[in-house]
Design a protein around this motif. Structure first.
Motif, PDB file in Angstrom:
ATOM      1  N   LEU A  92      29.050  29.088  48.508  1.00 52.92           N
ATOM      2  CA  LEU A  92      28.319  29.730  49.600  1.00 52.92           C
ATOM      3  C   LEU A  92      27.373  30.805  49.058  1.00 52.92           C
ATOM      4  O   LEU A  92      27.736  31.563  48.152  1.00 52.92           O
ATOM      5  CB  LEU A  92      29.304  30.364  50.591  1.00 52.92           C
ATOM      6  CG  LEU A  92      30.153  29.409  51.431  1.00 52.92           C
ATOM      7  CD1 LEU A  92      31.164  30.191  52.256  1.00 52.92           C
ATOM      8  CD2 LEU A  92      29.265  28.579  52.353  1.00 52.92           C
ATOM      9  N   PRO A  93      26.167  30.913  49.599  1.00 53.21           N
ATOM     10  CA  PRO A  93      25.241  31.971  49.161  1.00 53.21           C
ATOM     11  C   PRO A  93      25.749  33.350  49.584  1.00 53.21           C
ATOM     12  O   PRO A  93      26.299  33.515  50.679  1.00 53.21           O
ATOM     13  CB  PRO A  93      23.942  31.615  49.894  1.00 53.21           C
ATOM     14  CG  PRO A  93      24.356  30.784  51.057  1.00 53.21           C
ATOM     15  CD  PRO A  93      25.572  30.032  50.618  1.00 53.21           C
ATOM     16  N   GLY A  94      25.577  34.327  48.716  1.00 54.08           N
ATOM     17  CA  GLY A  94      26.001  35.690  49.005  1.00 54.08           C
ATOM     18  C   GLY A  94      27.400  36.022  48.563  1.00 54.08           C
ATOM     19  O   GLY A  94      27.834  37.180  48.675  1.00 54.08           O
ATOM     20  N   VAL A  95      28.152  35.042  48.059  1.00 55.01           N
ATOM     21  CA  VAL A  95      29.521  35.286  47.598  1.00 55.01           C
ATOM     22  C   VAL A  95      29.486  35.756  46.148  1.00 55.01           C
ATOM     23  O   VAL A  95      28.942  35.081  45.277  1.00 55.01           O
ATOM     24  CB  VAL A  95      30.386  34.021  47.729  1.00 55.01           C
ATOM     25  CG1 VAL A  95      31.757  34.248  47.089  1.00 55.01           C
ATOM     26  CG2 VAL A  95      30.536  33.632  49.195  1.00 55.01           C
ATOM     27  N   GLU A  96      30.067  36.915  45.898  1.00 57.99           N
ATOM     28  CA  GLU A  96      30.073  37.476  44.542  1.00 57.99           C
ATOM     29  C   GLU A  96      31.319  37.067  43.769  1.00 57.99           C
ATOM     30  O   GLU A  96      31.232  36.636  42.625  1.00 57.99           O
ATOM     31  CB  GLU A  96      29.984  39.001  44.617  1.00 57.99           C
ATOM     32  CG  GLU A  96      29.934  39.679  43.265  1.00 57.99           C
ATOM     33  CD  GLU A  96      29.798  41.183  43.397  1.00 57.99           C
ATOM     34  OE1 GLU A  96      30.269  41.904  42.504  1.00 57.99           O
ATOM     35  OE2 GLU A  96      29.212  41.650  44.403  1.00 57.99           O
ATOM     36  N   GLN A  97      32.497  37.206  44.407  1.00 57.63           N
ATOM     37  CA  GLN A  97      33.761  36.859  43.751  1.00 57.63           C
ATOM     38  C   GLN A  97      34.727  36.286  44.779  1.00 57.63           C
ATOM     39  O   GLN A  97      34.652  36.619  45.981  1.00 57.63           O
ATOM     40  CB  GLN A  97      34.396  38.093  43.086  1.00 57.63           C
ATOM     41  CG  GLN A  97      33.676  38.574  41.822  1.00 57.63           C
ATOM     42  CD  GLN A  97      34.350  39.802  41.241  1.00 57.63           C
ATOM     43  OE1 GLN A  97      34.562  40.791  41.931  1.00 57.63           O
ATOM     44  NE2 GLN A  97      34.696  39.739  39.967  1.00 57.63           N
ATOM     45  N   VAL A  98      35.647  35.458  44.288  1.00 57.71           N
ATOM     46  CA  VAL A  98      36.675  34.865  45.147  1.00 57.71           C
ATOM     47  C   VAL A  98      38.026  35.059  44.469  1.00 57.71           C
ATOM     48  O   VAL A  98      38.182  34.735  43.282  1.00 57.71           O
ATOM     49  CB  VAL A  98      36.427  33.363  45.397  1.00 57.71           C
ATOM     50  CG1 VAL A  98      37.521  32.794  46.306  1.00 57.71           C
ATOM     51  CG2 VAL A  98      35.065  33.134  46.006  1.00 57.71           C
ATOM     52  N   PHE A  99      38.984  35.616  45.215  1.00 60.06           N
ATOM     53  CA  PHE A  99      40.331  35.824  44.698  1.00 60.06           C
ATOM     54  C   PHE A  99      41.318  35.041  45.560  1.00 60.06           C
ATOM     55  O   PHE A  99      41.236  35.087  46.791  1.00 60.06           O
ATOM     56  CB  PHE A  99      40.707  37.310  44.716  1.00 60.06           C
ATOM     57  CG  PHE A  99      39.739  38.191  43.980  1.00 60.06           C
ATOM     58  CD1 PHE A  99      39.845  38.393  42.623  1.00 60.06           C
ATOM     59  CD2 PHE A  99      38.702  38.818  44.667  1.00 60.06           C
ATOM     60  CE1 PHE A  99      38.954  39.211  41.952  1.00 60.06           C
ATOM     61  CE2 PHE A  99      37.803  39.638  44.007  1.00 60.06           C
ATOM     62  CZ  PHE A  99      37.922  39.827  42.640  1.00 60.06           C
TER      63      PHE A  99
END
Length: 302
Positions: A92-99
């Motif tokens: 997805l655009p705008g997502v910096e990090q996913v935990f």
């Protein structure tokens, strides 16, 4: 000699109207303290917004067995759905990090959050905790596209933007700040009226002395100066008491809130408190001097 006369007149005025002077000091102290608290809350809210808004996340809670969320239909999320969601979120655009937070981690965080409520913490089990994704956005303000893209996806129980939760807390603080400012304005007006009445009473009690001073050619400023100094002294003493109350408020309220929120970095410092104290003392003295001067021009014929 003139200085001694002025100071003696100031002392006589304060002593004759001691009750009214004490009332002025208390009103100025409370009014300036309320104004200072409002300014401190304003600074605190601004700092907390800058601190927390940069750390907010979008939480995607996944389905658990027997979940009552309509989108889950009583079924737990599968491993395949979890992997598919992770890939979708990362794309997805705008997502910096996913935990990814598994049940064990969620259980640990739950117990840490409710460590002061032992009964609630002990009642929960690891299998009761939902798994979730924590999404760090490049721009926290641009969260709507992410939420819209994930709501209703297979295995997704609920999507929550933490900023909405924090915004409610800041709304409450804003209302508290406005209420403090309104109360402070009312008290400041009351202080101005009290000062005017005190000066008027003092001028009436000393009308003979002021009449003699006019006859010998004393200037208007020379006659008015003792009365103005009385108001200034009352405002200064009130400002000192207000400063003490603001220091106590900083220690007992703002520091305690910072410890409760575990965010000492987002707490106003003593330099901010010093600035507020300086500003409120200046405002208190200026209001007292202006109230004295205006009252004298109206009621003291010089």
């Amino acid at each position: 000699m003139r200085a001694n006369f002025i100071f003696s007149e100031v002392w006589i005025g304060l002593r004759r109207n001691l009750t009214m002077t004490i009332a002025v000091i208390i009103t100025v102290a409370v009014g300036m303290a309320m104004l200072g608290v409002g300014l401190m809350i304003n600074a605190q809210v601004g700092m907390m917004k800058d601190y927390w808004y940069d750390k907010v996340e979008v939480s995607v809670f996944l389905c658990t067995k027997n979940s009552d969320m309509p989108s889950c239909k009583g079924k737990a999320v599968t491993q395949a759905q979890t992997q598919a969601l992770k890939q979708q979120i990362e794309g997805l655009p705008g997502v910096e990090q996913v935990f990814y937070e598994d049940q064990a981690t969620a259980y640990k965080n739950f117990r840490d959050a409710y460590s002061n409520q032992k009964a609630l913490a002990d009642a929960a089990k690891v299998e009761d905790m939902p798994t979730s994704f924590r999404i760090k956005l490049e721009n926290p303000d641009n969260y709507q596209p992410v939420i819209q893209a994930l709501q209703g996806q297979p295995g997704v129980a609920q999507v929550i933007n933490q900023r909405d939760l924090i915004a409610q807390f800041f709304t409450m603080l804003d209302k508290l700040r406005y209420a403090a400012v309104v109360v402070a304005v009312v008290l400041v007006l009351a202080a101005a009226l009290l000062i005017g009445n005190t000066v008027r009473l003092s001028a009436f009690n000393r009308r003979r002395e002021t009449g003699i001073m006019r006859l010998v050619g004393a200037s208007n400023l020379y006659i008015q100066l003792p009365f103005v100094m009385e108001g200034m002294i009352a405002g200064l003493i009130g400002g000192v008491f207000a400063a003490v109350m603001l220091i106590v408020t900083k220690v007992l309220l703002f520091d305690e809130v910072a410890q409760f929120l575990s965010s000492t970095a987002a707490t106003i410092g003593w330099d901010d408190v010093a600035s507020v104290i300086t500003l409120t003392m200046i405002i208190g003295v200026v209001i007292c001097v202006l109230a004295s001067f205006v009252t004298l021009r109206r009621y003291l014929r010089v």
